[in-house]
Scaffold this motif. Structure first.
Motif, PDB file in Angstrom:
ATOM      1  N   LEU B  56       0.827  -1.207   0.000  1.00  0.00           N
ATOM      2  CA  LEU B  56       0.000   0.000   0.000  1.00  0.00           C
ATOM      3  C   LEU B  56       0.862   1.258   0.000  1.00  0.00           C
ATOM      4  CD1 LEU B  56      -2.754  -1.129   2.491  1.00  0.00           C
ATOM      5  CD2 LEU B  56      -3.100  -0.580   0.090  1.00  0.00           C
ATOM      6  N   GLY B  57       2.022   1.163   0.587  1.00  0.00           N
ATOM      7  CA  GLY B  57       2.922   2.310   0.581  1.00  0.00           C
ATOM      8  C   GLY B  57       3.258   2.745  -0.831  1.00  0.00           C
ATOM      9  N   ALA B  58       3.331   1.753  -1.723  1.00  0.00           N
ATOM     10  CA  ALA B  58       3.638   2.084  -3.114  1.00  0.00           C
ATOM     11  C   ALA B  58       2.371   2.332  -3.911  1.00  0.00           C
ATOM     12  CB  ALA B  58       4.439   0.945  -3.751  1.00  0.00           C
ATOM     13  N   ASN B  59       1.313   1.611  -3.581  1.00  0.00           N
ATOM     14  CA  ASN B  59       0.074   1.736  -4.336  1.00  0.00           C
ATOM     15  C   ASN B  59      -1.109   1.764  -3.375  1.00  0.00           C
ATOM     16  OD1 ASN B  59      -2.067   1.561  -6.062  1.00  0.00           O
ATOM     17  ND2 ASN B  59      -1.792  -0.644  -6.461  1.00  0.00           N
ATOM     18  N   PRO B  60      -1.448   2.952  -2.889  1.00  0.00           N
ATOM     19  CA  PRO B  60      -2.497   3.030  -1.868  1.00  0.00           C
ATOM     20  C   PRO B  60      -3.899   2.741  -2.403  1.00  0.00           C
ATOM     21  CG  PRO B  60      -1.239   5.089  -2.025  1.00  0.00           C
ATOM     22  CD  PRO B  60      -0.901   4.269  -3.210  1.00  0.00           C
TER      23      PRO B  60
END
Lengths: 653, 567
Positions: B56-60
């Motif tokens: 999620l840090g890269a693709n929330p």
């Protein structure tokens, strides 16, 4: 160290002003070996910024007229038979008519010193003879003394000395002590004495002064390091060449900027804010609804005036101010557009120039905020240094307090081949960039210089009070009579890191007609009132009070044809000092043009490579590689004020 | 050149980048897989939090993973001590904020934050407001953040005055901010509640005038910015007309009672209840719409038993009660009369002024003047023109009719993209005016010829009309709503572009229908007419179907009851 300099370079740059520094950076970036020297002990030349004690020392240099005996080894004997020399000047003659006035109360403390000030070593080569204005059209009149205030001369000050009395300084030609009074002589002495004694204990605690308290001279001295006083007063157009260059070259990372917060106009004796952005127009209380529409409509047209030639073609022959009268604009709006947005004069510019200037202004709006201008934190003097830093990162070598005695020219090829420095060292190079002020009178005997009139004021409040006391403003005061020039006023608040808390630093600039004081004092009198004790009781005082004022003229060596200089070899290039304009485009254009002469077909200050893309093999490992490791990823980060989103750690605490 | 940096070539760079991306993709996929496996196995522990946070840090925007996290957090809530939980929440909030910085417009992230804050025993709302302020500082039009702000402000019971001041500050910075204007329209009625008797959602006049000035500043500065115009329209108000029964009509011949409502309703069991009292005793009836479709309609009708209509009594009283709308109406059928009715006068203020409402006409008048001033400066501004039209309608539709039509013409010329919308709007206004005029004249004949109409509306207002002339317009259809005209006897719709006749059905009294010079192509489109029991005369000259072979035969077969069909 200086005597151990390498004896060969590709480019030698003499002078650390903005154009020189940009060229040095560009050359170094393109892999040339650069030696960058300045005879002064600070960077920037006439582009520099000074702390308060710094500016006092600077002043002193210009009023101390001793022709310092040159102890340097003579260079004449080094010149060979097939060579000749172009001697460089040892004196800076670019600054004249320096006058200083102090209005803030002088208190009893005689040993006030700038907190944390370092004792500066002044380059011995600098000496100034301000009255010897050989190339100036304007000689100071006999009775005008050059006055300055110096913290190192407290014995001459008496506690009861009149506030508006400028402290006198001996001048070579004007002997005797003279009192220079501000024209407005209405101040009671008794009040000033009261104030002075009151101020003594307050002066102990300078930073936490409540607003109401007066700033004293000793506070200014003590807080002197908070000041960064620019010799030239300029702003960066948000879409100007300098911003583009800062971004492209990634030099922007060395500097921080603040948006100018408002554009002001001086009309009918009143300072008012000029609505220029959409938000300003929307919020303006002074414009009627219809005026809002008319102004927006006109500005929208100016944004792409080229697309509507039928709207202005018929008016091309007349002045911009005449053209504005033909548009549906009230006088009020015409004034704003002419003086504060286009910043042109009533008579000088034609319709197309005015439209162009207006478009340029509008084009810059909104990139970083609601005005088109940015100001570098810590002063304009930061900018040359940023480029010097880039030059150094790519291997350029720097020597301050290093003067050059002469250029050595090969008789046969008529090319310059070396310099001889103050230590008598001969340093060979292919190209030589010399800032105008370094040339001797022999070289520039035919050059006609213009002059810039400058004034720097320290005041106690803004010219236009608002809710926020952290405003950065620019104000244009049009010339009153035909033939006089508009005066540009830039007022800086403490958050620009150029002045101490509770004060404002005000810069006035115009093209000279007479001496700086003669040119600018009328405007100063309109906008400010000298610091007096009586008025303090009355909180309704409208105008800001002057605490300190400095006037000087600076040579404007811009736009001078190379041919005006006598006998310059083809590989010696002239860089000009600051011009009178608001932006920095001239400096960037000049730098790029000269760079192209030195390095044809080379990219001008390309972005630095990504650190991970740099191939480092052991053999070519150079001293600068360690520098590279700290360069963050190359990106086109704009020099926007760092107001981006806070980091999550901050809020999750 | 000496001293020049050696840098990788672009091919080398591209290759390095490709490898890096490949590596990233691998990590991303394997982490995703692991999360799904663990979820399936019910292993909802902290390791899932760790893994999902990497992705999620890269693709929330990976909504499923946010769900996973919620499941884990819910489970951990039961297992952990309050201190451990507090630490967990703190990390989660920090993580959420970092995700928001990756994508400040991620639905999943904002939703997760809402969810988390909603579960906390002592949420720190002040910090959340601060967060909103910071995100709106960067993008003042981020409606995700506005949504969240409204949620926070409600939860934290922030005084509406403070929130209003906040919208002020953002509008000052950039007034092209629909969210901010909208928030004002929510806050102002809260700040200035009107007495119960007054119209809901309206503002006191002093507040209204202040807002009007603000919004005028906006559209004088930039008349092309629509957010200000929308707010302006809200300010001048769209009054929700009060629920009412507009008209009752009872017909002896058709043994039928017709009711017209102020808004479309759905009558029937489980929806709106309509009670009918005949001569003061309840009567159970079946309600239906004129066109027979069961869906919200302005007009409902029911058949009446013969007993309710007999001629023995001097009169019959019909009393209809709309329970939900708290409205009722009564009409009387006198002995010897074929029909009886009761209706509101169309001249009542509320009838058509639904676009801009009932503000004091002085306010509307001054707004009209400002807009006209602006229009002089900006003759081609569509928002200004439209607002002028609406203001004129609200002030006096008949007085301004001619001017309104001129403005429509200008508006159509400057905004050709919306020509059809404008035609329809114009048709609507013209129809309203005609109805008003008809009312004044108290006739049941309505002439709507030569009006360039493109659409028919407000037909429910024409319940009692017997003669309707729609000729020489640009109508393409006679819409289903036409079936509401229960009294219609003669309908002329010559010289239009009519292709369909859906509405001309089950009109109990229709005798004569003229459809010359239209675009009727197939006899089959005349099918609805078969349900008009009294139709005897039909004019079809000048329609494409007249040229079809055997058209007359086909028509005669289709409409056996119609005496003469002229082709």
């Amino acid at each position: 160290m200086a005597d151990n300099l390498p004896s060969e370079f590709d480019v030698i740059v003499i002078g650390t002003g903005l154009p020189e520094s940009i060229i040095a950076a560009a050359c170094s970036r393109s892999g040339l070996r650069v030696l960058h020297v300045d005879s002064r002990n600070y960077y920037g030349g006439n582009w520099a910024s000074f702390s308060f004690s710094g500016i006092l020392s600077w002043l002193k240099e210009y009023q101390e007229n001793s022709d310092i005996v040159n102890e340097s080894p003579t260079w004449q004997e080094q010149i060979l038979e097939n060579e000749e020399a172009i001697a460089l000047s040892r004196k800076d003659k670019t600054i004249q008519h320096v006058e200083v006035f102090c209005y803030a109360s002088q208190d009893l403390h005689e040993d006030v010193e700038e907190a944390g000030a370092l004792q500066k070593n002044h380059a011995s080569v600098i000496s100034g003879n301000p009255t010897e204005a050989a190339h100036s059209a304007y000689q100071p009149s006999e009775d005008e003394s050059l006055c300055t205030v110096s913290c190192e001369m407290p014995t001459e000050q008496t506690p009861s000395s009149d506030q508006e009395t400028a402290l006198e300084i001996n001048d070579v030609e004007v002997t005797g002590e003279k009192e220079k009074r501000y024209d407005d002589k209405t101040h009671a002495k008794s009040a000033s004495e009261e104030e002075t004694s009151e101020n003594v204990p307050i002066a102990e605690d300078t930073v936490l002064q409540p607003k109401k308290n007066r700033i004293t001279y000793s506070q200014i001295i003590k807080e002197g390091r908070r000041f960064n006083i620019d010799l030239v007063s300029k702003l960066l157009y948000s879409r100007g060449l300098l911003i583009d260059l800062l971004i492209k070259s990634n030099v922007s990372r060395y500097a921080e900027f603040k948006n100018i917060t408002r554009i002001l106009a001086f009309r009918e004796g009143r300072v008012e804010q000029v609505p220029c952005s959409r938000a300003d127009v929307f919020n303006s209380k002074q414009l009627t609804m219809v005026e809002k529409r008319m102004l927006m409509k006109f500005l929208t047209f100016c944004m792409e005036y080229e697309k509507h030639p039928d709207e202005y073609k018929a008016y091309e022959e007349i002045t911009f101010s005449e053209y504005l009268k033909t548009q549906k604009l009230t006088p009020n709006l015409q004034y704003f557009v002419l003086h504060s947005i286009a910043m042109t004069s009533e008579t000088a510019s034609n319709t197309v120039d005015g439209l162009k200037a207006t478009k340029n202004f509008l084009h810059c709006l909104g990139r970083y905020g609601n005005t088109p201008f940015l100001f570098p934190l810590y002063g304009q003097g930061e900018l040359p240094q940023c480029f010097c830093r880039m030059c150094a990162v790519f291997g350029g070598i720097y020597c301050l307090r290093h003067s050059v005695q002469c250029l050595v020219v090969d008789k046969e090829s008529r090319k310059c081949k070396a310099i001889i420095d103050q230590f008598g060292q001969r340093i060979i190079s292919k190209h030589f960039l010399v800032e105008d002020s370094y040339f001797s009178e022999n070289t520039c005997s035919h050059v006609q210089y213009r002059q810039i009139s400058r004034s720097v004021l320290i005041t106690d409040r803004s010219v236009l009070k608002t809710d926020s006391d952290q405003q950065i403003s620019i104000l244009t005061v049009p010339g009153e009579e035909p033939g006089t020039f508009a005066v540009r006023v830039i007022e800086l608040c403490p958050s620009t890191m150029t002045c101490m808390k509770g004060t404002y630093l005000v810069h006035l600039t115009c093209t000279s007609s007479k001496t700086a004081r003669e040119d600018l004092e009328p405007v100063v009198q309109k906008l400010f009132t000298p610091y007096t004790e009586t008025e303090i009781e009355n909180e309704e005082v409208e105008k800001p009070r002057l605490l300190w004022a400095l006037y000087f003229n600076m040579r404007d060596s811009s736009d001078i044809s190379r041919n005006s200089y006598n006998d310059l070899p083809s590989n010696v290039y002239v860089c000009s000092g600051p011009d009178c304009g608001l932006g920095n485009d001239n400096a960037v254009k000049q730098a790029e043009r000269l760079f192209q002469l030195i390095c044809p077909n080379e990219d001008f200050c390309p972005p630095p490579p990504n650190p991970e893309d740099i191939i480092i093999d052991g053999d070519s490992l150079q001293s600068e590689t360690s520098e590279f490791s700290v360069i963050p990823e190359a990106n086109s980060e704009t020099p926007k004020e760092s107001t981006s989103l806070g980091n999550p750690e901050e809020t999750s605490q | 050149m000496h001293g020049r940096l050696k840098v990788k070539t672009s091919e080398e760079q591209a290759e390095a980048k490709r490898l890096e991306r490949e590596q990233k993709l691998k990590l991303y996929q394997s982490a995703t897989q692991t999360v799904f496996q663990k979820r399936q196995a019910g292993e909802l522990d902290e390791s899932v939090l760790e893994l999902t946070s990497q992705i999620l840090g890269a693709n929330p925007d990976f909504a499923t993973l946010w769900n996973c996290r919620r499941e884990v957090l819910q489970r951990l809530e039961a297992q952990k001590s309050p201190e451990e939980l507090a630490a967990l929440v703190k990390t989660e909030l920090g993580f959420l904020e970092s995700c928001l910085r990756v994508n400040p417009k991620s639905y999943g992230t904002w939703h997760h934050r809402c969810w988390l804050l909603g579960r906390l025993p002592e949420p720190n709302w002040a910090r959340e407001l601060e967060l909103c302020a910071r995100f709106l500082e960067v993008d003042e039009r981020n409606f995700h953040c506005w949504d969240y702000r409204r949620f926070v402000a409600t939860q934290a019971a922030v005084p509406p005055a403070e929130e209003l001041a906040f919208t002020d500050s953002l509008i000052t910075r950039n007034f092209s901010n629909y969210s901010s204007w909208h928030y004002r329209s929510c806050l102002l009625p809260q700040l200035h509640p009107q007495p119960d008797t007054g119209p809901q959602g309206r503002l006191p006049e002093d507040v209204l005038l202040k807002e009007l000035e603000l919004v005028q500043n906006a559209f004088f500065t930039d008349p092309n910015d629509q957010s200000a115009w929308f707010y302006h329209r809200w300010l001048l108000g769209r009054a929700d007309p009060q629920d009412a029964l507009r008209c009752l009509h009872v017909s002896r011949d058709e043994a039928c009672l017709t009711v017209s409502f102020s808004r479309p309703v759905l009558v029937g069991s489980g929806t709106e209840t309509l009670l009918l009292m005949v001569d003061e005793s309840p009567l159970a009836v079946e309600w239906r719409t004129p066109d027979g479709r069961t869906r919200p309609s302005h007009v409902w009708l029911c058949d009446l038993p013969a007993a309710s209509l007999n001629d023995q009594l001097p009169q019959h009283t019909f009393h209809v009660i709309w329970t939900a709308g708290e409205a009722q109406k009564e009409c009387v059928l006198l002995k010897g009369r074929q029909e009886g009715w009761c209706r509101d006068s169309a001249t009542d203020a509320q009838l058509f002024r639904c676009e801009l409402s009932v503000e004091k006409s002085t306010v509307l008048q001054s707004e009209l003047e400002s807009c006209k001033e602006l229009q002089e400066l900006e003759p081609e501004n569509k928002w200004c023109l439209l607002t002028i039209i609406l203001l004129m309608r609200a002030l006096d539709p008949l007085l301004y009719e001619k001017e309104t039509l001129q403005y429509f013409q200008t508006l159509k010329a400057v905004d050709p993209m919306r020509a059809a919308y404008l035609d329809d709007l114009r048709s609507k206004f013209l129809l309203e005016n005609s109805v008003l005029k008809m009312e004044y004249a108290e006739v049941r004949v309505l002439h709507l010829g030569h009006k360039d109409l493109t659409v028919l509306c407000h037909l429910e207002q024409l319940l009692l009309v017997t003669h309707l002339d729609l000729s020489h317009n640009r109508l393409r259809a006679l819409p289903p709503a036409l079936a509401a005209l229960r009294c219609l006897e003669v309908l002329q719709a010559n010289d239009n572009a009519i292709e369909s006749l859906d509405g001309v059905t089950s009109l109990p009294r229709l005798q004569e229908l003229s459809l010359c010079n239209n675009r009727l192509r197939q006899p089959a489109v005349l099918q609805p007419l078969a349900a008009c029991p009294r139709l005897v005369l039909l004019h079809l000259q000048g329609n494409p179907l007249c040229h079809a072979v055997g058209a007359s035969e086909h028509l005669a077969e289709l409409l056996p009851a119609v005496n003469s069909i002229l082709t």
